[in-house]
Design a protein around this motif. Structure first.
Motif, mmCIF file in Angstrom:
data_model
loop_
_atom_site.group_PDB
_atom_site.id
_atom_site.type_symbol
_atom_site.label_atom_id
_atom_site.label_comp_id
_atom_site.label_asym_id
_atom_site.label_seq_id
_atom_site.Cartn_x
_atom_site.Cartn_y
_atom_site.Cartn_z
ATOM 1 N N ALA A 299 2.949 -4.743 -11.560
ATOM 2 C CA ALA A 299 2.288 -5.129 -10.316
ATOM 3 C C ALA A 299 3.271 -5.073 -9.148
ATOM 4 O O ALA A 299 2.942 -4.581 -8.056
ATOM 5 N N LEU A 300 4.475 -5.554 -9.364
ATOM 6 C CA LEU A 300 5.489 -5.530 -8.311
ATOM 7 C C LEU A 300 5.838 -4.098 -7.915
ATOM 8 O O LEU A 300 5.910 -3.752 -6.728
ATOM 9 N N ALA A 301 6.048 -3.241 -8.934
ATOM 10 C CA ALA A 301 6.411 -1.847 -8.662
ATOM 11 C C ALA A 301 5.290 -1.109 -7.948
ATOM 12 O O ALA A 301 5.536 -0.320 -7.020
ATOM 13 N N LEU A 302 4.041 -1.339 -8.365
ATOM 14 C CA LEU A 302 2.912 -0.685 -7.707
ATOM 15 C C LEU A 302 2.748 -1.194 -6.274
ATOM 16 O O LEU A 302 2.361 -0.439 -5.378
ATOM 17 N N GLY A 303 3.066 -2.467 -6.066
ATOM 18 C CA GLY A 303 3.016 -3.010 -4.719
ATOM 19 C C GLY A 303 3.955 -2.287 -3.783
ATOM 20 O O GLY A 303 3.627 -2.023 -2.619
ATOM 21 N N PHE A 304 5.136 -1.946 -4.282
ATOM 22 C CA PHE A 304 6.091 -1.196 -3.469
ATOM 23 C C PHE A 304 5.561 0.196 -3.135
ATOM 24 O O PHE A 304 6.020 0.824 -2.168
ATOM 25 N N GLU A 305 4.615 0.686 -3.935
ATOM 26 C CA GLU A 305 4.024 2.009 -3.691
ATOM 27 C C GLU A 305 2.774 1.915 -2.823
ATOM 28 O O GLU A 305 2.056 2.901 -2.667
ATOM 29 N N GLY A 306 2.493 0.724 -2.294
ATOM 30 C CA GLY A 306 1.361 0.567 -1.392
ATOM 31 C C GLY A 306 0.048 0.265 -2.078
ATOM 32 O O GLY A 306 -1.022 0.381 -1.462
ATOM 33 N N ILE A 307 0.102 -0.125 -3.354
ATOM 34 C CA ILE A 307 -1.117 -0.458 -4.087
ATOM 35 C C ILE A 307 -1.200 -1.974 -4.229
ATOM 36 O O ILE A 307 -0.293 -2.611 -4.753
ATOM 37 N N GLU A 308 -2.275 -2.543 -3.745
ATOM 38 C CA GLU A 308 -2.481 -3.987 -3.828
ATOM 39 C C GLU A 308 -2.794 -4.369 -5.271
ATOM 40 O O GLU A 308 -3.762 -3.874 -5.856
ATOM 41 N N CYS A 309 -1.977 -5.240 -5.866
ATOM 42 C CA CYS A 309 -2.101 -5.531 -7.290
ATOM 43 C C CYS A 309 -2.363 -7.002 -7.568
ATOM 44 O O CYS A 309 -1.850 -7.880 -6.866
ATOM 45 N N THR A 310 -3.144 -7.251 -8.596
ATOM 46 C CA THR A 310 -3.316 -8.598 -9.127
ATOM 47 C C THR A 310 -3.186 -8.528 -10.645
ATOM 48 O O THR A 310 -3.530 -7.515 -11.267
#
Length: 233
Positions: A33-44
């Motif tokens: 989730a953290l890594a995808l967040g850095f790619e601009g994807i909102e994660c839960t």
């Protein structure tokens, strides 16, 4: 499960910017989730304490990339059963699982999951797979995907053939076999069923004949080997 990624052949026409991680391995889920967040994807990271609430969390929002484990434990159970409602809501489901059950994996693919990747894959490979799914990219050829589905169908056919003798058992014979598999003696089965031991022994003989085995031990071993006990619940 190997590090291979398996996906459906269709390419989506837009990028998804929301992701939900449905996994009981919290460290892995939170890291992704953290890594995808850095790619601009909102994660839960989904709460697994309530199956119905989990489904609502995914389907009530915008279409998402769902990174889904298959073995989620109680109360969610088999993650593969969640694929269909997620796909119906417009989500793209990537199975991220440690499961070695080819049939379980393929049921998820048949239900609409776009791919599967082993949970033991390197982290950067997991991230790459999730981003590829978000972009709607095909990461496995149709032939490779079909080969896995064909393998699952062969395994399913072999299992159905192995279970065929158990289908000949009557309801009562099935109960007796389950009791034997649970370590119960003929005397105990007779007492708790309010029948004579002779009646139970007659039922046991019928079980052995229908299964083509010569002892109670062999019958119980066959029930375990072919997973009849699980499938007959």
């Amino acid at each position: 499960m190997t590090a291979s990624i398996l996906t459906a052949p269709d390419r989506a026409d837009h990028v998804l910017t929301r992701a939900v991680l449905v996994d009981d391995h919290q460290l892995l889920a939170q890291s992704l989730a953290l890594a995808l967040g850095f790619e601009g994807i909102e994660c839960t990271v989904a709460d697994l304490s309530d199956r119905a609430a989990l489904v609502r969390e995914v389907v009530d929002g915008p279409p998402a990339v769902v990174l889904l484990d298959l073995d989620l434990g109680d109360p969610v159970g088999d993650g593969g059963e969640l694929v269909a409602p997620f796909v119906t809501a417009g989500c793209r489901v990537l199975v991220v699982s440690g499961s070695t059950d080819v049939e379980q994996v393929c049921r998820a693919l048949e239900a609409g999951a776009v791919g599967v990747i082993g949970k033991d894959s390197p982290f950067d490979r997991l991230l790459e797979a999730a981003l590829a799914v978000a972009r709607g990219e095909q990461v496995l050829t149709g032939d490779e995907r079909q080969a896995l589905l064909d393998q699952a169908r062969r395994l399913r056919s072999a299992r159905e053939q192995a279970l065929a003798p158990f289908e000949r058992l009557s309801a009562r014979e099935g109960e007796v076999l389950r009791a034997l598999a649970g370590g119960k003696s003929v005397g105990h089965i007779a007492m708790t069923s309010f029948v004579s031991e002779a009646t139970v022994r007659s039922q046991v003989r019928a079980i052995l004949t229908k299964l083509g085995v010569s002892s109670q031990l062999e019958a119980v071993a066959a029930a375990h080997r072919h997973q009849w006990l699980r499938s007959s619940r």
